[in-house]
Design a protein around this motif. Structure first.
Motif, PDB file in Angstrom:
ATOM      1  N   ASP A 258      21.585 -35.619 -23.013  1.00 28.88           N
ATOM      2  CA  ASP A 258      21.942 -35.529 -21.603  1.00 28.88           C
ATOM      3  C   ASP A 258      22.058 -34.072 -21.168  1.00 28.88           C
ATOM      4  O   ASP A 258      22.224 -33.170 -21.978  1.00 28.88           O
ATOM      5  CB  ASP A 258      23.275 -36.238 -21.360  1.00 28.88           C
ATOM      6  CG  ASP A 258      23.187 -37.731 -21.653  1.00 28.88           C
ATOM      7  OD1 ASP A 258      22.059 -38.273 -21.579  1.00 28.88           O
ATOM      8  OD2 ASP A 258      24.226 -38.332 -21.965  1.00 28.88           O
ATOM      9  N   ALA A 259      21.999 -33.870 -19.850  1.00 23.48           N
ATOM     10  CA  ALA A 259      22.122 -32.521 -19.304  1.00 23.48           C
ATOM     11  C   ALA A 259      23.444 -31.902 -19.725  1.00 23.48           C
ATOM     12  O   ALA A 259      24.491 -32.555 -19.715  1.00 23.48           O
ATOM     13  CB  ALA A 259      22.021 -32.560 -17.789  1.00 23.48           C
ATOM     14  N   ILE A 260      23.400 -30.648 -20.109  1.00 22.47           N
ATOM     15  CA  ILE A 260      24.603 -29.868 -20.380  1.00 22.47           C
ATOM     16  C   ILE A 260      25.062 -29.292 -19.043  1.00 22.47           C
ATOM     17  O   ILE A 260      24.267 -28.684 -18.314  1.00 22.47           O
ATOM     18  CB  ILE A 260      24.314 -28.749 -21.384  1.00 22.47           C
ATOM     19  CG1 ILE A 260      23.891 -29.357 -22.726  1.00 22.47           C
ATOM     20  CG2 ILE A 260      25.537 -27.852 -21.566  1.00 22.47           C
ATOM     21  CD1 ILE A 260      23.339 -28.351 -23.710  1.00 22.47           C
ATOM     22  N   VAL A 261      26.317 -29.487 -18.710  1.00 20.66           N
ATOM     23  CA  VAL A 261      26.827 -29.085 -17.396  1.00 20.66           C
ATOM     24  C   VAL A 261      27.733 -27.867 -17.555  1.00 20.66           C
ATOM     25  O   VAL A 261      28.688 -27.887 -18.342  1.00 20.66           O
ATOM     26  CB  VAL A 261      27.590 -30.229 -16.704  1.00 20.66           C
ATOM     27  CG1 VAL A 261      28.002 -29.808 -15.291  1.00 20.66           C
ATOM     28  CG2 VAL A 261      26.723 -31.485 -16.645  1.00 20.66           C
ATOM     29  N   VAL A 262      27.411 -26.819 -16.816  1.00 18.96           N
ATOM     30  CA  VAL A 262      28.106 -25.541 -16.908  1.00 18.96           C
ATOM     31  C   VAL A 262      28.805 -25.257 -15.586  1.00 18.96           C
ATOM     32  O   VAL A 262      28.191 -25.357 -14.510  1.00 18.96           O
ATOM     33  CB  VAL A 262      27.113 -24.407 -17.237  1.00 18.96           C
ATOM     34  CG1 VAL A 262      27.809 -23.057 -17.208  1.00 18.96           C
ATOM     35  CG2 VAL A 262      26.462 -24.650 -18.588  1.00 18.96           C
ATOM     36  N   GLY A 263      30.067 -24.899 -15.644  1.00 15.21           N
ATOM     37  CA  GLY A 263      30.816 -24.553 -14.442  1.00 15.21           C
ATOM     38  C   GLY A 263      30.864 -23.059 -14.216  1.00 15.21           C
ATOM     39  O   GLY A 263      30.846 -22.263 -15.160  1.00 15.21           O
ATOM     40  N   THR A 264      30.924 -22.664 -12.954  1.00 19.28           N
ATOM     41  CA  THR A 264      31.057 -21.256 -12.576  1.00 19.28           C
ATOM     42  C   THR A 264      31.846 -21.165 -11.282  1.00 19.28           C
ATOM     43  O   THR A 264      31.875 -22.120 -10.495  1.00 19.28           O
ATOM     44  CB  THR A 264      29.673 -20.606 -12.395  1.00 19.28           C
ATOM     45  OG1 THR A 264      29.840 -19.229 -12.034  1.00 19.28           O
ATOM     46  CG2 THR A 264      28.872 -21.285 -11.296  1.00 19.28           C
ATOM     47  N   THR A 265      32.485 -20.035 -11.064  1.00 19.04           N
ATOM     48  CA  THR A 265      33.121 -19.789  -9.769  1.00 19.04           C
ATOM     49  C   THR A 265      32.245 -18.918  -8.874  1.00 19.04           C
ATOM     50  O   THR A 265      32.644 -18.570  -7.769  1.00 19.04           O
ATOM     51  CB  THR A 265      34.497 -19.119  -9.937  1.00 19.04           C
ATOM     52  OG1 THR A 265      34.330 -17.891 -10.645  1.00 19.04           O
ATOM     53  CG2 THR A 265      35.447 -20.025 -10.700  1.00 19.04           C
ATOM     54  N   ASP A 266      31.059 -18.547  -9.377  1.00 17.35           N
ATOM     55  CA  ASP A 266      30.116 -17.827  -8.519  1.00 17.35           C
ATOM     56  C   ASP A 266      29.712 -18.726  -7.358  1.00 17.35           C
ATOM     57  O   ASP A 266      29.483 -19.923  -7.535  1.00 17.35           O
ATOM     58  CB  ASP A 266      28.861 -17.423  -9.308  1.00 17.35           C
ATOM     59  CG  ASP A 266      29.114 -16.268 -10.250  1.00 17.35           C
ATOM     60  OD1 ASP A 266      29.914 -15.392  -9.895  1.00 17.35           O
ATOM     61  OD2 ASP A 266      28.522 -16.265 -11.350  1.00 17.35           O
ATOM     62  N   ARG A 267      29.596 -18.108  -6.195  1.00 17.67           N
ATOM     63  CA  ARG A 267      29.188 -18.855  -5.004  1.00 17.67           C
ATOM     64  C   ARG A 267      27.845 -18.335  -4.534  1.00 17.67           C
ATOM     65  O   ARG A 267      27.562 -17.138  -4.603  1.00 17.67           O
ATOM     66  CB  ARG A 267      30.238 -18.717  -3.897  1.00 17.67           C
ATOM     67  CG  ARG A 267      31.599 -19.273  -4.279  1.00 17.67           C
ATOM     68  CD  ARG A 267      32.597 -19.080  -3.152  1.00 17.67           C
ATOM     69  NE  ARG A 267      32.214 -19.869  -1.989  1.00 17.67           N
ATOM     70  CZ  ARG A 267      32.603 -19.587  -0.731  1.00 17.67           C
ATOM     71  NH1 ARG A 267      33.344 -18.520  -0.503  1.00 17.67           N
ATOM     72  NH2 ARG A 267      32.238 -20.358   0.269  1.00 17.67           N
ATOM     73  N   PHE A 268      27.022 -19.254  -4.056  1.00 18.58           N
ATOM     74  CA  PHE A 268      25.667 -18.923  -3.621  1.00 18.58           C
ATOM     75  C   PHE A 268      25.515 -19.418  -2.190  1.00 18.58           C
ATOM     76  O   PHE A 268      25.330 -20.613  -1.951  1.00 18.58           O
ATOM     77  CB  PHE A 268      24.644 -19.583  -4.544  1.00 18.58           C
ATOM     78  CG  PHE A 268      24.941 -19.381  -6.012  1.00 18.58           C
ATOM     79  CD1 PHE A 268      24.523 -18.231  -6.656  1.00 18.58           C
ATOM     80  CD2 PHE A 268      25.657 -20.336  -6.732  1.00 18.58           C
ATOM     81  CE1 PHE A 268      24.798 -18.026  -8.005  1.00 18.58           C
ATOM     82  CE2 PHE A 268      25.930 -20.147  -8.079  1.00 18.58           C
ATOM     83  CZ  PHE A 268      25.498 -18.983  -8.712  1.00 18.58           C
ATOM     84  N   ILE A 269      25.608 -18.482  -1.243  1.00 17.72           N
ATOM     85  CA  ILE A 269      25.650 -18.843   0.166  1.00 17.72           C
ATOM     86  C   ILE A 269      24.537 -18.125   0.917  1.00 17.72           C
ATOM     87  O   ILE A 269      24.332 -16.918   0.743  1.00 17.72           O
ATOM     88  CB  ILE A 269      27.015 -18.462   0.785  1.00 17.72           C
ATOM     89  CG1 ILE A 269      28.163 -19.134   0.003  1.00 17.72           C
ATOM     90  CG2 ILE A 269      27.075 -18.853   2.249  1.00 17.72           C
ATOM     91  CD1 ILE A 269      29.538 -18.677   0.435  1.00 17.72           C
ATOM     92  N   ALA A 270      23.829 -18.877   1.739  1.00 15.21           N
ATOM     93  CA  ALA A 270      22.835 -18.279   2.634  1.00 15.21           C
ATOM     94  C   ALA A 270      23.490 -18.050   3.984  1.00 15.21           C
ATOM     95  O   ALA A 270      23.974 -18.988   4.615  1.00 15.21           O
ATOM     96  CB  ALA A 270      21.628 -19.209   2.777  1.00 15.21           C
ATOM     97  N   THR A 271      23.565 -16.791   4.395  1.00 19.22           N
ATOM     98  CA  THR A 271      24.209 -16.436   5.642  1.00 19.22           C
ATOM     99  C   THR A 271      23.219 -15.722   6.560  1.00 19.22           C
ATOM    100  O   THR A 271      22.107 -15.391   6.157  1.00 19.22           O
ATOM    101  CB  THR A 271      25.406 -15.508   5.390  1.00 19.22           C
ATOM    102  OG1 THR A 271      24.921 -14.245   4.882  1.00 19.22           O
ATOM    103  CG2 THR A 271      26.373 -16.115   4.386  1.00 19.22           C
ATOM    104  N   GLU A 272      23.661 -15.460   7.764  1.00 24.08           N
ATOM    105  CA  GLU A 272      22.822 -14.716   8.703  1.00 24.08           C
ATOM    106  C   GLU A 272      22.529 -13.319   8.169  1.00 24.08           C
ATOM    107  O   GLU A 272      21.417 -12.803   8.326  1.00 24.08           O
ATOM    108  CB  GLU A 272      23.514 -14.620  10.065  1.00 24.08           C
ATOM    109  CG  GLU A 272      22.677 -13.941  11.129  1.00 24.08           C
ATOM    110  CD  GLU A 272      23.353 -13.922  12.487  1.00 24.08           C
ATOM    111  OE1 GLU A 272      22.858 -13.214  13.390  1.00 24.08           O
ATOM    112  OE2 GLU A 272      24.384 -14.609  12.654  1.00 24.08           O
TER     113      GLU A 272
END
Length: 534
Positions: A33-47
């Motif tokens: 099964d997929a290995i699931v990795v957590g992060t607190t990095d955020r990926f946001i598309a802004t103006e």
């Protein structure tokens, strides 16, 4: 069973040649099964930043960690660090004695994830595109020594450099040099959103919500041919709002591994646990934290103000109260474990002294208390950042020489404000582009530096940085690097604070965890697989 693993830098360096991965997409186990990795990095598309995952724009550790899974580069950092080795390339090397002509031959049958062939023309397109767009992130400056890119046939690329640059192989291992498909990327325009088309070990399926990437599904690319052994079929990266939420997900079994940024309290708890199915792994790290100054701002334009702050800040006390054993004082931009490091700030300022700081301000006729606001980001460097800035505020205010307030701002607002010169003093972290002293100097001090800093020292830019890059033996660059660090300690355009250790925590049925993160904080998800819980 709880196991705390320490990967020693010296051991890693000795093992690097033997551990450099080689294989390609057919290597490794299926991994279940997929290995699931957590992060607190955020990926946001802004103006202000609508193209966070375009290799010509991305320039932070989080977005680079997405790109390193999906976009192939000519060179790559080997397992265990060490000098870069060919990845998309079959071979690369300088072809002249002056380190100004660098040639690479591509591997046979390279393909993008859609099956299109990868050619030398695609490499040239990708490099020239990043240089031409000149994104305001400043990442293009990594390619500043490139003069022209030449192709010979479909499989050879030749880089003609403006000046000698022994660090160029490292730069070709960074995502800005990633090879993209010209069918999906415009020559003079950034690609907005979260789609990526490359030839790396994985393809990306992006799950978005309100212009934010909340889950990245990395699936093994069947067309991948390169130096990396991919030990799993799928790894999913999930972005959490904070470390506490990520920790709860690990406890519940929703994720298999958590990466940056864990809190000091979480690390202490996992380290002390005597009976757990979670493994805490400490790996060598080169992360640094520092204060940066807008040296044109009236409040800090006089270097006596910046020098006084350098004289007051007590790094040991700061670390003791916030990070404990998870960080060490830093007295230069170049970390202690990197070739060319010197304790320039300690050599100049010694132990913290309010008396000496007062004398600096008095000699410069600065009225005290000096009123300042220290800015920090609330959601990019970990939950302890606020506490860190509270300690800095207290140290400066207790001196009686400063009247400091602090202000926290989310990363997607913080970055454009910093780049627009809205902050006089602000806190930043740095994960090196590659493990070489140049990566702790040029990005801050050279032309087109990523901080958009108005500070410019002609000796550093015109003489010392070029001199250091001419030295193929990096020990030979020590004199130039030491001089740079002394100038920085005198002028204080930045004030280094600490260098940190780094950790990952994973369930003990996940293997390869010790190599899932390298010293530059690069996630190497291809190293992970499932084993037997023990």
């Amino acid at each position: 069973m709880n196991r705390k693993t320490l990967v020693l830098p010296a051991v890693v360096g000795l093992l690097a040649p033997a551990l450099a991965a080689c294989g390609g997409s057919d290597s490794g186990s299926d991994g279940g099964d997929a290995i699931v990795v957590g992060t607190t990095d955020r990926f946001i598309a802004t103006e202000d930043a609508p193209a966070p995952l375009d290799p010509a724009y991305a320039y932070d550790v989080g977005t680079w960690n997405v790109l390193r899974q999906t976009v192939q580069t000519l060179m790559v950092q080997p397992r265990g660090d060490g000098e870069p080795v060919p990845e998309a390339a079959q071979s690369c090397g300088f072809t002249d004695t002056g380190n100004e002509r660098y040639a690479c031959k591509l591997r046979a049958d390279l393909k993008f994830s859609n099956g299109d062939p990868v050619t030398a023309a695609d490499v040239k397109f990708s490099i020239d595109r990043a240089r031409a767009i000149k994104a305001d992130s400043g990442v293009f400056a990594l390619l500043s020594t490139v003069d022209t890119v030449e192709t010979q046939g479909d499989n050879e690329v030749i880089f003609h450099l403006k000046t000698a640059d022994a660090t160029f192989p490292y730069k070709l291992s960074t995502p800005v040099a990633g090879i993209v498909n010209p069918d999906n990327y415009e020559k003079n325009k950034l690609r907005e959103g979260f789609q990526i088309d490359g030839s790396g070990p994985y393809t990306l399926e992006a799950e978005e919500k309100n212009d934010e990437l909340v889950r990245a599904e990395f699936t093994k690319n069947p067309h991948y041919k390169g130096a990396l052994s991919v030990n799993n079929q799928e790894v999913d990266m999930v972005s959490y709002k904070d470390a506490d939420a990520m920790g709860v997900a690990l406890d519940k079994g929703d994720i298999d591994m958590m990466t940056r940024s864990m809190t000091p309290e979480q690390i202490d708890k996992l380290s002390a646990a005597s009976d757990s199915d979670v493994e805490l792994v400490e790996v060598p790290g080169l992360e640094i934290r520092y204060l940066a100054f807008n040296t044109d701002a009236p409040t800090v334009k006089d270097k006596a103000v910046r020098q006084a702050m350098a004289q007051i800040v007590n790094r040991s006390e700061l670390i003791s109260k916030v990070y404990g054993s998870q960080a060490e004082p830093l007295y230069s931009l170049v970390p202690a474990s990197v070739t060319g490091h010197s304790n320039a700030f300690f050599n100049k300022y010694g132990d913290p002294s309010v008396t000496k700081a007062k004398a600096l301000l008095t000699a410069a006729d600065i009225t005290t208390p000096v009123k300042l606001t220290l800015h920090y980001t609330t959601d990019h460097y970990g939950a302890a950042t606020k506490k860190e800035f509270e300690q800095l505020q207290q140290q400066l205010n207790d001196s009686g020489l400063f009247d400091v307030s602090i202000e926290g701002t989310p990363w997607d607002t913080f970055v454009p404000a910093e780049r627009n010169g809205e902050y006089d003093v602000f806190g930043m972290g740095w994960f090196p582009d590659f493990p070489d002293p140049d990566s702790f100097v040029a990005p801050f001090l050279d032309k087109d530096n990523f901080l958009k800093s108005p500070y410019a020292n002609s000796e550093i830019r015109n003489s010392l940085i070029p001199e250091s890059r001419r030295e193929a033996d990096r020990l030979g660059a020590a004199d130039s690097l030491n001089r740079i660090q002394d100038i920085v300690a005198e002028d204080v355009p930045m004030l280094p604070l600490w260098q940190g250790k780094q950790y990952v925590a994973a369930r003990d049925d996940v293997t390869g965890v010790a190599y899932a993160l390298n010293s530059s904080a690069t996630l190497q998800l291809w190293e992970l697989s499932r084993g037997v819980s023990g």
